[in-house]
Design an enzyme around this catalytic site. Structure first.
Site, PDB file in Angstrom:
ATOM      1  N   HIS A   1       0.965  -1.055  -0.112  1.00 20.49           N
ATOM      2  CA  HIS A   1       0.012   0.161  -0.013  1.00 20.49           C
ATOM      3  C   HIS A   1       0.786   1.313  -0.015  1.00 20.49           C
ATOM      4  CE1 HIS A   1      -3.474   2.394   0.791  1.00 20.49           C
ATOM      5  NE2 HIS A   1      -4.370   1.480   0.968  1.00 20.49           N
TER       6      HIS A   1
ATOM      7  N   GLU B   1      -1.489   0.538  -5.800  1.00 19.62           N
ATOM      8  CA  GLU B   1      -1.354  -0.773  -4.975  1.00 19.62           C
ATOM      9  C   GLU B   1      -1.777  -1.949  -6.217  1.00 19.62           C
ATOM     10  OE1 GLU B   1      -4.404  -0.312  -1.903  1.00 19.62           O
ATOM     11  OE2 GLU B   1      -4.256   1.356  -2.578  1.00 19.62           O
TER      12      GLU B   1
END
Ligand code: NAG
Ligand code: NAG
Ligand code: NAG
Ligand code: NAG
Length: 385
Positions: free
Chosen positions: A191, A346
């Site tokens: 992330h 991501e």
């Protein structure tokens, strides 16, 4: 949940130390550092998080292009917990209505995001202290053992690791995970939050002038107001809001003035910009599948991945309360992480794919003993021409 103060202190301390006895301790700032000719990257065991990523800008300065905090002990106690450059797991992003079916059995997971499950619910991996299992000058490995049902409804023990390495101007991330005793869903991502200007642009801190090119991502998943995929796969028309494929010169804010940009990521119109999934299709092996760049700093970042898509999130929910690191910003001008001032990219498999057999992702998202989950992504940094 409220934490007691001694527990907070213990969690914070574990987050700072977190290493095995045979691994050298982190620096005084709680960080492990790896470096190459072009990159310096720093990590903490909490969430196996990247805290700092220094690359060269057009002036030859080393600038820190990812979000984070100065104080390593703040990560575990940060009430906002934006999953700063860490690893949500064992099933990242959302699970619709906190329910999935596995081998004919209906399983309920924690509904921690409206009616849906986000990042596997409580005890998700980004909240846990990983163990450092290897440390070199240019690489670090963290490992985690996720016990069965420690996040509600994820059964079977899972052993996972991440290796971060740097070589020249390339930062590489590699996960492996193994379900030790039964079938379980596995879907991981890194992330990573970027601002390629290190918030040093005096004109504005926002992300909209960053260029983004996704040459193999004409199609994206339609999502509902809670950012949950509906099942539909849509195609972006050239220059429409979700188009980053038709030209390498599109910016993240190219559609800012189009109707629908406010609300493009749901929340009944309150989420401006992006919080959705773009498919990567028909990309040649090892192709650059995403390029993020900023004219201001001159930094260009190129993504390669073995994953079939990316989640793109343009930081709508950053509310201006979080401090920037001392390596970023301009005193008195840019000091906080304001709304839409960063972007998370991501690489991952299709969110909620376990509930959408029509996408044919079940084989890529359910793992049993003896079959290793692999995920590999890299970012290569250079300067714009
Ligand atoms: C949503 O999940 C709940 C249990 O958590 C269940 O009772 C309900 O039927 C589910 N709703 C739908 C629409 O699947
Ligand atoms: C959750 O589900 C219930 C029952 O299906 C529904 O009434 C409610 O509006 C849903 N909540 C959200 C946030 O979608
Ligand atoms: C992740 O786990 C932590 C600690 O168990 C919990 O406080 C937090 O709410 C969870 N996050 C999400 C998004 O479920
Ligand atoms: C999983 O954990 C929940 C509590 O979080 C518990 O109620 C449930 O019985 C557990 N399931 C199994 C199969 O152990």
């Amino acid at each position: 949940m409220k934490f007691s103060l001694p527990l907070l202190a213990a969690v914070a301390e574990a987050a700072v130390i977190g290493g095995r006895a045979d691994i050298p301790p982190p620096g005084d700032d709680g960080r492990y550092t790896i470096s190459s000719d072009g990159i310096k990257a720093q990590f903490i065991p909490y969430g196996a998080s990247l805290t700092n990523l220094f690359v060269k800008d057009k002036n030859g300065d080393d600038i820190d292009v990812v979000l984070g905090y100065d104080d390593a002990a703040y990560y575990p106690v940060d009430p906002g917990h934006p999953v700063y450059n860490s690893i949500p797991g064992r099933y990242a992003n959302r699970i619709g209505n906190g329910t999935y079916t596995l081998n004919g059995e209906t399983i309920h997971t924690e509904q921690n995001d409206g009616n849906n499950t986000l990042h596997s619910g409580t005890n998700n991996w980004s909240y846990r202290v990983w163990e450092v299992t290897d440390l070199q000058d240019d690489a670090i490995t963290f490992a985690i053992l996720d016990k069965s049902n420690s996040s509600l409804g994820f059964f079977g023990d899972v052993q996972a690791s991440v290796t971060y390495s740097v070589k020249g101007s390339k930062w590489n991330i590699k996960f492996t995970a193994e379900s030790l005793d039964q079938d379980t869903p596995l879907l991981l991502t890194h992330h990573t939050y970027f601002n390629l200007d290190a918030f040093r642009n005096p004109d504005q801190p926002l992300i909209w002038d960053h260029k983004l090119s996704l040459p193999y991502s004409q199609r994206y998943l339609e999502a509902d107001q809670n950012a949950l995929p509906t099942g539909q796969i849509l195609t972006a028309e050239p220059n429409s809001i979700n188009d980053f494929a038709s030209s390498p010169d599109l910016t993240l804010g190219h559609a800012r003035d189009l109707p629908g940009f406010e609300g493009n990521c749901g929340a009944d119109g309150a989420c401006e910009g992006y919080n959705g999934y773009f498919l990567i299709e028909d990309a040649p092996e090892d192709a650059v599948v995403a390029t993020l760049a900023s004219e201001f700093s001159g930094v260009k970042a190129e993504l390669r991945t073995d994953q079939p898509g990316i989640v793109l999130y343009s930081c709508n929910w950053m509310d201006g309360t979080a401090d920037l690191k001392s390596t970023q910003g301009i005193e008195g001008v840019n000091e906080k992480v304001v709304r839409s001032s960063c972007v998370a990219i991501e690489a991952q498999d299709y969110p909620d794919g376990i509930n959408h057999p029509e996408w044919e992702r079940l084989d890529a998202q359910i793992y049993g003993p003896g079959r290793t989950y692999n995920w590999e992504t890299s970012w290569t940094f250079s300067l714009l021409e």
